[in-house]
Design a protein around this motif. Structure first.
Motif, short mmCIF file in Angstrom:
data_model
loop_
_atom_site.label_atom_id
_atom_site.label_comp_id
_atom_site.label_asym_id
_atom_site.label_seq_id
_atom_site.Cartn_x
_atom_site.Cartn_y
_atom_site.Cartn_z
N ALA A 51 0.83 -1.20 0.00
CA ALA A 51 0.00 0.00 0.00
C ALA A 51 0.86 1.25 0.00
CB ALA A 51 -0.92 -0.01 1.23
N PHE A 142 -10.33 -6.62 4.53
CA PHE A 142 -10.97 -5.52 3.81
C PHE A 142 -11.61 -4.60 4.82
CE2 PHE A 142 -13.98 -9.08 3.82
CZ PHE A 142 -15.10 -8.50 4.39
N ASP A 146 -13.92 -0.64 0.51
CA ASP A 146 -13.22 -1.50 -0.44
C ASP A 146 -14.21 -2.17 -1.39
OD1 ASP A 146 -10.82 -0.85 0.63
OD2 ASP A 146 -10.48 -2.77 1.65
N ASN A 187 -10.19 -9.06 -2.54
CA ASN A 187 -10.18 -7.60 -2.35
C ASN A 187 -9.68 -6.96 -3.63
OD1 ASN A 187 -9.76 -4.91 -1.58
ND2 ASN A 187 -9.30 -5.49 0.52
N ARG A 190 -7.11 -3.29 -3.19
CA ARG A 190 -5.85 -3.25 -2.45
C ARG A 190 -4.67 -3.05 -3.40
NH1 ARG A 190 -5.45 -4.99 2.72
NH2 ARG A 190 -7.59 -4.20 2.73
N ASP A 191 -3.93 -2.00 -3.22
CA ASP A 191 -2.68 -1.69 -3.92
C ASP A 191 -2.90 -1.26 -5.38
OD1 ASP A 191 -1.51 -2.38 -1.55
OD2 ASP A 191 -0.87 -4.37 -2.23
#
Length: 287
Positions: A51, A142, A146, A187, A190-191
């Motif tokens: 992240a 999460f 999200d 998820n 994420r990133d």
């Protein structure tokens, strides 16, 4: 020989000391419980390594918002854990103090034990959901906001509690999941996100020219300030994905900030089509 008054005073002082000891021990346990609950929040104080890298590439604002969401979520769980633990500590302290007041604690212990047993049998699924909810929060799977995929449902997490997760799917429906029923969750926020774009051109079209045209369209998108903030990597031309008598399929890859891959791919296809038309390269028929 001590008088009855002296025995009464000795008895009262001894019991008072015991009660004071129970109170001090209960307060100490509460302090330790608060410290343990606060440690739940600390891991959310900074984003994960991936992240952090994404935040440096796409801007600090989105990364900071995600960190705040995780911190707020773990803080809510920590408060819940402390509230439940505090009640348990005071109940145990009260039962321990009853003998000092000349009251037998066993009837209360038996009633509390039977009630706990009945509750655990009747609320087995609820306890399973709460345990799964704790795992979701502690493992930072999460948070609210999200975009996730649970089974066939893909959508944005509207609310997450220890018992259930509410997801707004693509149709706008609010889908409720029991945390204990979600076995596999993806998820999508994420990133970074990734997508592939396949472009089919006629079999008679020169391959090198086609690859150069696609590279020009990808470079144009990368250099556009309006879209560069949404890009993490690419777009890049990977090469020929398929070939047959109807034409050649060339694949492009693009990585974007979370959940923006669809709009980036639409813009990339638009630019590719315009560049192909400008260079006179025909699209494969039937593709």
């Amino acid at each position: 020989m001590s008088s009855p008054l002296t025995q009464f005073l000795d008895f009262t002082i001894a019991n008072a000391l015991h009660l004071a000891g129970i109170l001090i021990l209960a307060l100490l346990c509460l302090r330790l419980l608060r410290g343990a609950a606060n440690k739940i929040v600390k891991p959310a104080g900074s984003p994960a390594k991936g992240a952090q890298q994404a935040a440096r590439q796409v801007g600090q604002q989105a990364g900071q918002h995600a960190v705040q969401q995780r911190e707020a979520q773990t803080q809510a769980v920590a408060d819940k854990v402390y509230s439940i633990g505090r009640k348990i500590i005071w109940i145990v302290a009260g039962l321990t103090a009853l003998p000092e007041l000349g009251i037998s604690p066993w009837p209360a212990v038996v009633v509390a034990g039977c009630s706990l047993l009945a509750f655990s049998i009747g609320a087995r699924e609820a306890l399973r959901d709460v345990y799964a909810g704790l795992q979701i929060v502690m493992e930072d799977q999460f948070v609210a906001g999200d975009t996730i995929q649970a089974g066939d449902t893909v959508g944005r997490v509207e609310q997450l509690t220890l018992r259930r997760t509410l997801v707004r799917d693509g149709r706008g429906a609010l889908v409720s999941f029991s945390n204990g029923e979600m076995r596999t969750v993806s998820n999508l926020s994420r990133d970074w996100s990734q997508a592939f774009v396949d472009i089919g051109v006629g079999a008679a079209m020169p391959l090198e020219k086609t690859l150069q045209v696609l590279e020009n369209a990808a470079a144009e998108l990368r250099s556009d300030a309006a879209w560069s903030q949404a890009l993490v990597d690419g777009p890049r031309v990977l090469g020929v994905q398929a070939y047959d008598h109807t034409g050649t399929t060339v694949r492009l890859q693009v990585r974007t900030v979370p959940t923006r891959q669809d709009e980036v791919c639409r813009e990339l296809r638009r630019r590719v089509q315009m560049e192909l038309q400008r260079q006179g390269i025909a699209i494969a028929s039937g593709r």
